[in-house]
Design a protein around this motif. Structure first.
Motif, PDB file in Angstrom:
ATOM      1  N   ARG A 199     -74.519 -69.665  77.250  1.00 22.76           N
ATOM      2  CA  ARG A 199     -73.517 -68.699  76.787  1.00 22.76           C
ATOM      3  C   ARG A 199     -73.031 -69.151  75.413  1.00 22.76           C
ATOM      4  O   ARG A 199     -72.803 -70.350  75.185  1.00 22.76           O
ATOM      5  CB  ARG A 199     -72.344 -68.585  77.759  1.00 22.76           C
ATOM      6  CG  ARG A 199     -71.556 -69.856  77.964  1.00 22.76           C
ATOM      7  CD  ARG A 199     -70.396 -69.625  78.940  1.00 22.76           C
ATOM      8  NE  ARG A 199     -69.722 -70.868  79.293  1.00 22.76           N
ATOM      9  CZ  ARG A 199     -68.704 -71.376  78.631  1.00 22.76           C
ATOM     10  NH1 ARG A 199     -68.244 -70.746  77.554  1.00 22.76           N
ATOM     11  NH2 ARG A 199     -68.140 -72.505  79.027  1.00 22.76           N
ATOM     12  N   PRO A 200     -72.899 -68.233  74.473  1.00 20.16           N
ATOM     13  CA  PRO A 200     -72.398 -68.615  73.145  1.00 20.16           C
ATOM     14  C   PRO A 200     -70.900 -68.833  73.186  1.00 20.16           C
ATOM     15  O   PRO A 200     -70.178 -68.173  73.941  1.00 20.16           O
ATOM     16  CB  PRO A 200     -72.764 -67.416  72.270  1.00 20.16           C
ATOM     17  CG  PRO A 200     -72.812 -66.259  73.226  1.00 20.16           C
ATOM     18  CD  PRO A 200     -73.267 -66.814  74.546  1.00 20.16           C
ATOM     19  N   LEU A 201     -70.425 -69.776  72.377  1.00 19.31           N
ATOM     20  CA  LEU A 201     -68.987 -69.950  72.207  1.00 19.31           C
ATOM     21  C   LEU A 201     -68.469 -68.880  71.263  1.00 19.31           C
ATOM     22  O   LEU A 201     -69.077 -68.597  70.233  1.00 19.31           O
ATOM     23  CB  LEU A 201     -68.672 -71.331  71.643  1.00 19.31           C
ATOM     24  CG  LEU A 201     -68.656 -72.496  72.635  1.00 19.31           C
ATOM     25  CD1 LEU A 201     -68.215 -73.763  71.932  1.00 19.31           C
ATOM     26  CD2 LEU A 201     -67.752 -72.221  73.816  1.00 19.31           C
ATOM     27  N   GLY A 202     -67.337 -68.294  71.579  1.00 22.30           N
ATOM     28  CA  GLY A 202     -66.810 -67.203  70.776  1.00 22.30           C
ATOM     29  C   GLY A 202     -66.095 -67.651  69.527  1.00 22.30           C
ATOM     30  O   GLY A 202     -66.042 -66.931  68.543  1.00 22.30           O
ATOM     31  N   ALA A 203     -65.501 -68.856  69.533  1.00 22.07           N
ATOM     32  CA  ALA A 203     -64.693 -69.311  68.396  1.00 22.07           C
ATOM     33  C   ALA A 203     -65.585 -70.035  67.403  1.00 22.07           C
ATOM     34  O   ALA A 203     -65.675 -71.249  67.389  1.00 22.07           O
ATOM     35  CB  ALA A 203     -63.567 -70.222  68.864  1.00 22.07           C
ATOM     36  N   GLU A 204     -66.265 -69.281  66.574  1.00 23.72           N
ATOM     37  CA  GLU A 204     -67.218 -69.865  65.634  1.00 23.72           C
ATOM     38  C   GLU A 204     -66.588 -70.087  64.268  1.00 23.72           C
ATOM     39  O   GLU A 204     -65.695 -69.372  63.850  1.00 23.72           O
ATOM     40  CB  GLU A 204     -68.435 -68.947  65.481  1.00 23.72           C
ATOM     41  CG  GLU A 204     -69.169 -68.710  66.778  1.00 23.72           C
ATOM     42  CD  GLU A 204     -69.768 -69.960  67.390  1.00 23.72           C
ATOM     43  OE1 GLU A 204     -69.893 -70.970  66.675  1.00 23.72           O
ATOM     44  OE2 GLU A 204     -70.089 -69.942  68.575  1.00 23.72           O
ATOM     45  N   GLN A 205     -67.093 -71.095  63.567  1.00 20.47           N
ATOM     46  CA  GLN A 205     -66.638 -71.333  62.203  1.00 20.47           C
ATOM     47  C   GLN A 205     -67.863 -71.487  61.311  1.00 20.47           C
ATOM     48  O   GLN A 205     -68.521 -70.515  61.002  1.00 20.47           O
ATOM     49  CB  GLN A 205     -65.719 -72.564  62.166  1.00 20.47           C
ATOM     50  CG  GLN A 205     -64.417 -72.367  62.936  1.00 20.47           C
ATOM     51  CD  GLN A 205     -63.493 -71.346  62.296  1.00 20.47           C
ATOM     52  OE1 GLN A 205     -63.632 -71.022  61.130  1.00 20.47           O
ATOM     53  NE2 GLN A 205     -62.544 -70.842  63.057  1.00 20.47           N
ATOM     54  N   SER A 206     -68.201 -72.713  60.947  1.00 18.91           N
ATOM     55  CA  SER A 206     -69.301 -72.904  60.003  1.00 18.91           C
ATOM     56  C   SER A 206     -70.646 -73.086  60.689  1.00 18.91           C
ATOM     57  O   SER A 206     -71.662 -73.211  60.014  1.00 18.91           O
ATOM     58  CB  SER A 206     -69.004 -74.115  59.109  1.00 18.91           C
ATOM     59  OG  SER A 206     -68.763 -75.268  59.899  1.00 18.91           O
TER      60      SER A 206
END
Length: 543
Positions: free
Chosen positions: A177-184
């Motif tokens: 499952r992908p993490l929703g809180a993405e940054q760089s």
């Protein structure tokens, strides 16, 4: 870096598979031109994309296509793409164009099923993928599972090289499952057991987020989750400086993000000094292990003066961009002058590999109270060579001290004494574990904390102006410090950063949590004061 280093000369000589079709990148370019700038991890926002170049292409799973209306079996294409853009204002007025390299994992299907609609990149009209649909493969559970399987089995398809710790057990069939809180970067969690960080903007050379945890694991440091698998790409220009592309580590389920824990303590009126003291001990243990695992150097007069000069340059540039900083510039310069003067007087400081971007969001607290330190990539906006350079450990200390300020300012009403108590407790814990108290070097600590606060002022002014009072409060405090006399406790700041209608909001104005398109990645490391996106699970090594 592991046995991988001994195989690189062989890897450089081996065939990297068939050359990609010459029309591949030209056929994808119109789609990438539209899609790339919309991604949260794209670093060149606000500047036009002027061209693309293909660094490497590897077909991890051939696309077999299907009949009209059939989504077909997916294919997986791995690309390293150079993106050309004009230089930005931070590069200087006469800087040449910038060419960043990005890692793309493209799914390929005849048609996209509705459940993957948000992953769409576009439909290809010509070239080897003509008539097919390409999309972000990390959002496809089937292809994300294939990526884990490659890490489980190792091997060298094309220009890629998948490696793992042979002692680690990675079960098959873990649900991604992908993490929703993405940054760089982008991250995938597999079955609440492992987390894979996929680096998006990549550079030749070992990424510290792989290099340092591997070195710490070899020394038995349990404060940092040890990598269990990783993958790299060959660098045709230098076989000893590959591209680090992804790192798989244990997912610390049940642990709590230090930033969110601090905000909860503030909201409940609870003391945080025990946590701050324990976090100071954990930081010192990581620093001690890094000093044993990797070479150290000594900063003498020349290096000290160069560091102080660079800090002064950053201050002057920030003051030109942020008028609110101008009245403080003369007093802030004294911090850097005092640092340089100590070097001229013969003071030398040890330097070693450090975290480079330490703050509360980079620490996880286990249910039993133990702290882990994560995300050793450093500040992604800085060049890789700079992030791998030995530095005084006080750089990390200063970053954490600034983080306590941010947490206190995120609470209404402002809690300056809470931050002061946490800062002191953190230094107490650090001193007890390391035998060295960062407060015993006031010139060094003040210089690094001032440099960090100046960076925060520039960032907030550009991207989150309603948060500008947070670093300006620190600027007021740091400008009030006596040279050589340490850093004073919080005091009531002047009119710019005072509490009231300019106090920091719970999130940047007008921005719902994790919205798309998102504002620029928060490279200060201090996120908005909001509930975690997945309250039932620890965030693991955050992206």
């Amino acid at each position: 870096m592991s046995e991988a280093a001994s195989t690189r000369s062989t890897a450089a000589r081996r065939a990297t598979g068939p050359a990609p079709h010459p029309a591949l990148l030209p056929s994808l370019a119109p789609l990438l031109h539209e899609w790339l700038p919309r991604q949260r991890w794209f670093a060149g926002k606000g500047r036009p994309v002027t061209g693309f170049s293909l660094v490497a292409a590897t077909e991890l799973l051939p696309a077999r296509g299907g009949s009209t209306g059939d989504t077909g079996a997916p294919g997986l294409l791995h690309l390293l793409v150079g993106v050309q853009q004009p230089a930005g204002p931070t590069h200087g007025p006469s800087a040449p164009p910038v060419a960043d390299c990005y890692q793309l994992l493209l799914g390929v299907r005849s048609a996209l099923p509705p459940r993957l609609a948000q992953a769409l990149i576009g439909h290809v009209h010509e070239g080897p993928l003509a008539g097919l649909t390409v999309y972000d493969a990390l959002l496809d559970p089937r292809l994300a599972a294939l990526l884990l399987e490659r890490l489980r089995t190792t091997g060298s398809p094309g220009a890629l090289r998948f490696e793992r710790d042979p002692s680690a057990v990675i079960p098959p069939g873990l649900t991604p499952r992908p993490l929703g809180a993405e940054q760089s970067n982008s991250s995938l969690v597999y079955g609440d057991s492992f987390i894979l960080k996929v680096f998006r903007r990549v550079s030749p050379g070992s990424n510290p987020d792989l290099e340092l945890p591997l070195a710490l694991a070899r020394k038995g440091c349990e404060r940092v989750p040890a990598p269990v698998a990783w993958y790299e790409a060959d660098n045709a220009d230098d076989p000893y400086e590959p591209y680090t592309l992804g790192v798989l580590q244990p997912f610390l389920r049940g642990s709590e993000d230090g930033w969110q824990r601090a905000l909860r303590a503030l909201a409940a009126g609870h003391d945080f000094t025990a946590d701050a003291r324990a976090l100071g001990r954990a930081t010192a243990e990581v620093h001690t292990a890094l000093a044993v695992a990797l070479p150290t150097v000594t900063l003498r007069r020349q290096q000290t003066e160069a560091l102080a000069a660079a800090m002064t340059e950053r201050l002057d540039a920030a003051a030109q961009a942020v008028p609110a900083l101008v009245p403080y510039v003369p007093a802030l310069r004294t911090a850097f002058d005092a640092f340089a003067a100590r070097g001229r007087a013969g003071r030398a400081w040890p330097a070693q590999r450090v975290h480079g971007d330490l703050h509360l969001g980079q620490a996880l607290r286990a249910p039993g109270g133990e702290w882990s330190v994560i995300d050793f990539e450093g500040e992604p906006s800085r060049p890789l060579a700079e992030r791998r350079r030995p530095q005084p450990v006080v750089r990390d200390v200063a970053g954490m001290l600034r983080s306590f300020d941010y947490a206190a300012r995120s609470h209404q009403p402002w809690e300056p004494e809470w931050a002061t108590r946490c800062r002191e407790a953190f230094c107490d814990g650090y001193a007890k574990a390391s035998g060295t108290d960062p407060r015993d070097e006031p010139e060094l600590l003040r210089a690094y904390e001032t440099d960090k606060a100046v960076y925060e002022v520039l960032y907030e002014a550009r991207h989150r102006p309603d948060w500008l009072p947070v670093p300006l409060a620190a600027i007021h405090r740091l400008a009030s410090a006596r040279p050589g006399g340490g850093i004073p406790a919080h005091r009531s700041p002047g009119p710019h950063p005072g509490p009231g209608r300019h106090s920091a909001p719970t999130r940047p104005p007008g921005t719902p949590p994790h919205s798309h398109p998102a504002p620029p990645a928060d490279t200060t490391g201090h996120r908005a004061a909001e509930p975690p996106p997945d309250a039932g699970h620890a965030p693991g090594p955050t992206p």
